[in-house]
Design a protein around this motif. Structure first.
Motif, PDB file in Angstrom:
ATOM      1  N   LEU A   3       7.593  -1.581   2.418  1.00 44.10           N
ATOM      2  CA  LEU A   3       6.389  -1.765   3.132  1.00 44.10           C
ATOM      3  C   LEU A   3       6.149  -2.728   4.371  1.00 44.10           C
ATOM      4  CD1 LEU A   3       4.148  -2.114  -0.181  1.00 44.10           C
ATOM      5  CD2 LEU A   3       4.548  -0.038   1.276  1.00 44.10           C
ATOM      6  N   GLY A   4       7.342  -3.258   4.647  1.00 39.28           N
ATOM      7  CA  GLY A   4       7.334  -4.169   5.709  1.00 39.28           C
ATOM      8  C   GLY A   4       6.450  -3.987   7.083  1.00 39.28           C
ATOM      9  N   GLY A   5       6.720  -2.465   7.220  1.00 41.73           N
ATOM     10  CA  GLY A   5       6.118  -2.119   8.619  1.00 41.73           C
ATOM     11  C   GLY A   5       4.522  -1.818   8.283  1.00 41.73           C
ATOM     12  N   ASP A   6       3.859  -1.950   7.022  1.00 40.72           N
ATOM     13  CA  ASP A   6       2.694  -1.841   7.177  1.00 40.72           C
ATOM     14  C   ASP A   6       1.933  -3.196   6.589  1.00 40.72           C
ATOM     15  OD1 ASP A   6      -0.218  -1.129   6.038  1.00 40.72           O
ATOM     16  OD2 ASP A   6       0.440   0.721   6.118  1.00 40.72           O
ATOM     17  N   ALA A   7       1.364  -4.159   7.267  1.00 40.86           N
ATOM     18  CA  ALA A   7       0.960  -5.380   7.147  1.00 40.86           C
ATOM     19  C   ALA A   7      -0.097  -5.550   5.967  1.00 40.86           C
ATOM     20  CB  ALA A   7       0.171  -6.233   8.402  1.00 40.86           C
ATOM     21  N   ALA A   8      -1.005  -4.381   5.909  1.00 42.53           N
ATOM     22  CA  ALA A   8      -1.958  -4.328   4.947  1.00 42.53           C
ATOM     23  C   ALA A   8      -1.573  -3.972   3.530  1.00 42.53           C
ATOM     24  CB  ALA A   8      -3.308  -3.165   5.377  1.00 42.53           C
ATOM     25  N   LEU A   9      -0.535  -2.884   3.629  1.00 39.94           N
ATOM     26  CA  LEU A   9      -0.049  -2.489   2.071  1.00 39.94           C
ATOM     27  C   LEU A   9       1.173  -3.896   1.652  1.00 39.94           C
ATOM     28  CD1 LEU A   9       0.783   1.194   2.607  1.00 39.94           C
ATOM     29  CD2 LEU A   9      -1.282   0.181   1.765  1.00 39.94           C
ATOM     30  N   TYR A  10       1.550  -4.277   2.590  1.00 38.78           N
ATOM     31  CA  TYR A  10       2.616  -5.458   2.396  1.00 38.78           C
ATOM     32  C   TYR A  10       1.727  -6.588   1.603  1.00 38.78           C
ATOM     33  CZ  TYR A  10       6.165  -9.120   3.280  1.00 38.78           C
ATOM     34  OH  TYR A  10       7.236 -10.123   2.944  1.00 38.78           O
ATOM     35  N   THR A  11       0.568  -6.945   2.217  1.00 40.91           N
ATOM     36  CA  THR A  11      -0.032  -7.892   1.776  1.00 40.91           C
ATOM     37  C   THR A  11      -0.650  -7.559   0.078  1.00 40.91           C
ATOM     38  OG1 THR A  11      -1.037  -8.675   3.874  1.00 40.91           O
ATOM     39  CG2 THR A  11      -2.366  -9.274   2.198  1.00 40.91           C
ATOM     40  N   LEU A  12      -0.995  -6.438   0.128  1.00 40.63           N
ATOM     41  CA  LEU A  12      -1.492  -6.032  -1.571  1.00 40.63           C
ATOM     42  C   LEU A  12      -0.305  -6.399  -2.343  1.00 40.63           C
ATOM     43  CD1 LEU A  12      -3.476  -2.655  -0.829  1.00 40.63           C
ATOM     44  CD2 LEU A  12      -4.290  -4.800  -1.298  1.00 40.63           C
ATOM     45  N   VAL A  13       0.875  -5.870  -2.092  1.00 38.35           N
ATOM     46  CA  VAL A  13       1.903  -6.160  -2.985  1.00 38.35           C
ATOM     47  C   VAL A  13       2.045  -7.834  -3.181  1.00 38.35           C
ATOM     48  CG1 VAL A  13       4.347  -5.860  -3.278  1.00 38.35           C
ATOM     49  CG2 VAL A  13       3.084  -4.145  -2.765  1.00 38.35           C
TER      50      VAL A  13
END
Length: 96
Positions: A32-42
């Protein structure tokens, strides 16, 4: 992007991982590294342990987190007043 789109993107990105042996938090973050919002959720909600399925990961991310990740304002409940700020006139009633 609305909440449903974010979930669908999340599922699409993580569905390519090999869940048969468990997926680590770091593997999810790398994916998910390219998607900051999804990265933050994880980063915020997923424990650092092997996960047996994408469904289990989705179970631990609260609904409010999906809304917050889009910048939505929480509309879950009405604002409450402090106790004692409004008179109830309870003592004015007749007690028999």
């Amino acid at each position: 992007m609305d909440e449903g789109d974010m979930r669908a993107r999340f599922e699409q990105l993580l569905s390519g991982l090999d869940w048969t042996k468990g997926v680590s938090k770091q593997e999810m973050l790398d994916t998910l590294g390219g998607d900051a919002a999804l990265y933050t959720l994880v980063e915020e909600y997923v424990a650092d342990e092997p996960w047996p399925s994408l469904a289990r990961v989705l179970d631990v991310i609260p609904e409010q987190a999906w809304q917050d990740s889009q910048g939505d304002v929480w509309r879950g409940g009405a604002e409450s007043e402090e106790a004692g700020t409004r008179s109830s006139h309870f003592k004015d009633g007749a007690a028999e």
